[in-house]
Design an enzyme around this catalytic site. Sequence first.
Site, short mmCIF file in Angstrom:
data_model
loop_
_atom_site.label_atom_id
_atom_site.label_comp_id
_atom_site.label_asym_id
_atom_site.label_seq_id
_atom_site.Cartn_x
_atom_site.Cartn_y
_atom_site.Cartn_z
N HIS A 187 0.85 -1.19 0.00
CA HIS A 187 0.00 0.00 0.00
C HIS A 187 0.88 1.23 0.00
O HIS A 187 1.94 1.23 0.61
CB HIS A 187 -0.90 0.00 1.25
CG HIS A 187 -2.08 0.90 1.10
ND1 HIS A 187 -2.01 2.24 1.36
CD2 HIS A 187 -3.34 0.64 0.69
CE1 HIS A 187 -3.19 2.78 1.12
NE2 HIS A 187 -4.02 1.84 0.71
N GLU A 213 -7.78 -5.44 0.07
CA GLU A 213 -8.37 -6.25 -1.00
C GLU A 213 -8.36 -7.75 -0.70
O GLU A 213 -9.20 -8.49 -1.18
CB GLU A 213 -7.64 -6.00 -2.32
CG GLU A 213 -7.53 -4.55 -2.72
CD GLU A 213 -8.86 -3.88 -3.02
OE1 GLU A 213 -9.91 -4.47 -2.69
OE2 GLU A 213 -8.85 -2.77 -3.55
N1 COA Z 1 3.94 -7.71 -4.57
C1 COA Z 1 5.27 -7.71 -4.82
N2 COA Z 1 6.04 -6.59 -4.79
C2 COA Z 1 5.44 -5.45 -4.49
C3 COA Z 1 4.06 -5.37 -4.22
C4 COA Z 1 3.31 -6.57 -4.25
N3 COA Z 1 2.00 -6.58 -4.00
N4 COA Z 1 3.73 -4.10 -3.96
C5 COA Z 1 4.86 -3.37 -4.08
N5 COA Z 1 5.90 -4.19 -4.40
C6 COA Z 1 7.29 -3.82 -4.60
C7 COA Z 1 7.52 -3.13 -5.93
O1 COA Z 1 7.82 -4.06 -6.93
C8 COA Z 1 8.69 -2.25 -5.59
O2 COA Z 1 9.85 -3.04 -5.56
P1 COA Z 1 11.23 -2.51 -6.17
O3 COA Z 1 11.51 -1.23 -5.49
O4 COA Z 1 12.18 -3.61 -5.86
O5 COA Z 1 10.97 -2.30 -7.62
C9 COA Z 1 8.41 -1.81 -4.16
O6 COA Z 1 7.63 -2.86 -3.58
C10 COA Z 1 7.66 -0.51 -4.02
O7 COA Z 1 6.54 -0.55 -4.90
P2 COA Z 1 5.80 0.74 -5.43
O8 COA Z 1 5.14 0.40 -6.72
O9 COA Z 1 6.73 1.92 -5.40
O10 COA Z 1 4.71 0.99 -4.34
P3 COA Z 1 3.47 1.94 -4.54
O11 COA Z 1 3.27 2.65 -3.25
O12 COA Z 1 3.59 2.78 -5.75
O13 COA Z 1 2.32 0.88 -4.84
C11 COA Z 1 0.47 -0.55 -4.69
C12 COA Z 1 1.28 0.57 -3.99
C13 COA Z 1 -0.78 -0.84 -3.89
C14 COA Z 1 0.07 -0.06 -6.09
C15 COA Z 1 1.34 -1.81 -4.79
O14 COA Z 1 1.72 -2.25 -3.50
C16 COA Z 1 0.70 -2.95 -5.57
O15 COA Z 1 0.79 -2.98 -6.79
N6 COA Z 1 0.01 -3.92 -4.86
C17 COA Z 1 -0.67 -5.00 -5.53
C18 COA Z 1 -2.03 -4.53 -6.04
C19 COA Z 1 -3.04 -4.32 -4.92
O16 COA Z 1 -3.17 -5.13 -4.02
N7 COA Z 1 -3.75 -3.19 -5.02
C20 COA Z 1 -4.78 -2.83 -4.08
C21 COA Z 1 -4.35 -1.67 -3.24
S1 COA Z 1 -5.46 -1.34 -1.90
#
Ligand code: COA
Length: 383
Positions: free
Chosen positions: A258, A316
């Site tokens: 998140h 979720e």
């Molecule tokens: N599974 C695996 N790796 C994850 C991850 C997940 N669910 N969520 C984040 N990461 C990793 C990214 O790959 C990144 O790794 P890196 O720095 O080695 O490349 C790091 O953690 C940071 O990710 P980032 O995309 O910068 O985080 P964010 O704050 O932009 O993204 C979300 C937040 C929710 C978009 C992200 O955690 C995600 O895609 N989760 C899965 C989808 C989901 O459950 N969405 C519902 C949200 S309520």
Amino acid sequence: MMTTTDYRPGLEGVVAAETRLSHVDGQAGQLLIAGFAVETLAAQATTEEVLGLLWHDHLCTPAELTAFQARLAAQRTLTPEIVAILRMAAARQCPPMDALQLAVGALHLEELHALEPYAQALRLVAVLPSIVAAYWRLQHGHEALAPDPQLSHAANYLWMLTGQPPGAEAVRALETYLNTVVDHGLNASTFTARVIVSTQSDLVSAVAGALGALKGPLHGGAPGPALELVFAIGEPSRAEPMLRAKLERGERLMGFGHRIYKVRDPRALVLQQAAARLYATDGDRQLYDLATHVEQTALALLTEYKPGRQLQTNVEFYTALLLHGLGFEPALFTPTFAIARVAGWTAHCLEQLAHNRIFRPQSRYTGPGGREWRPAERREARV
Ligand code: COA
């Protein structure tokens, strides 16, 4: 004063609005909804009570609540035009979120945008469950049902989906879900809605835009894939190798991580407890146990593969389990999220309009300057 050199991708950490509606403390893992801890509000209040709280900023008295419920229930009916649009969408097997957006856009046919913002909000919140339920039935070869004004907001949604009188357990579980996800600070879809009304556009446009933002898998589209993952794993012994293989391929585990929460999302616990109650009565207990095992395995692997990233269970994961326990198919998960969140979107729109300033951030230019213009016939082929 911020300058364009202070660019923050994804606006991370940027405060872009003030709100009394909800507060997310990502370090402490706390969520306040209009002053109440989500744990207090979600499992006790009716959906109408939470809606009254967001729109009117106080808990309704019994008399106010009765009047408010009646006003809301009176706005549920779908016009023949909207049913016709849904029928066309069903004939093309349009995804439910797209059909919902089409039908919300069609509320312009009612000249809803000409009404006061509060009246637009009332119609939007009341009619979204009717649209989703009608579309679900049409898509599955059944006729749409008329709403029942005697039923509560949540009970009526279950009735319009199934044509069965809903049990008290199911209504309570659905209300707990709707309350839990009703509002959550300045998330992507809420920000979208606020940006749209900040131009003094209408709430129909704001909700149509917010729906577009919500359907993406990084926002509201995650619970379907989260449940599919649990089903694909199938049994506890397969969790570790399957999740490891995904992370090795660089894939994300849906239902984890998140932007704001760096500890467990408090909504995950509320929904886990609601799911536990639901599955204890007549659910598939094995599935519930498998899901909790998948969660624990995923958390351990995320710590191993993404050390320091503090990736925790988000809302979720247990949304998927709870809605599945209610008999909802994954295609209904995001539209049901929208039915909850439209209350937050409209409350944010009303708040934005009360103290409006149009959103107009800046961008940092990264393109070239001083390019030489040539007429088309003098341009050389690019290699
Ligand atoms: N599974 C695996 N790796 C994850 C991850 C997940 N669910 N969520 C984040 N990461 C990793 C990214 O790959 C990144 O790794 P890196 O720095 O080695 O490349 C790091 O953690 C940071 O990710 P980032 O995309 O910068 O985080 P964010 O704050 O932009 O993204 C979300 C937040 C929710 C978009 C992200 O955690 C995600 O895609 N989760 C899965 C989808 C989901 O459950 N969405 C519902 C949200 S309520």
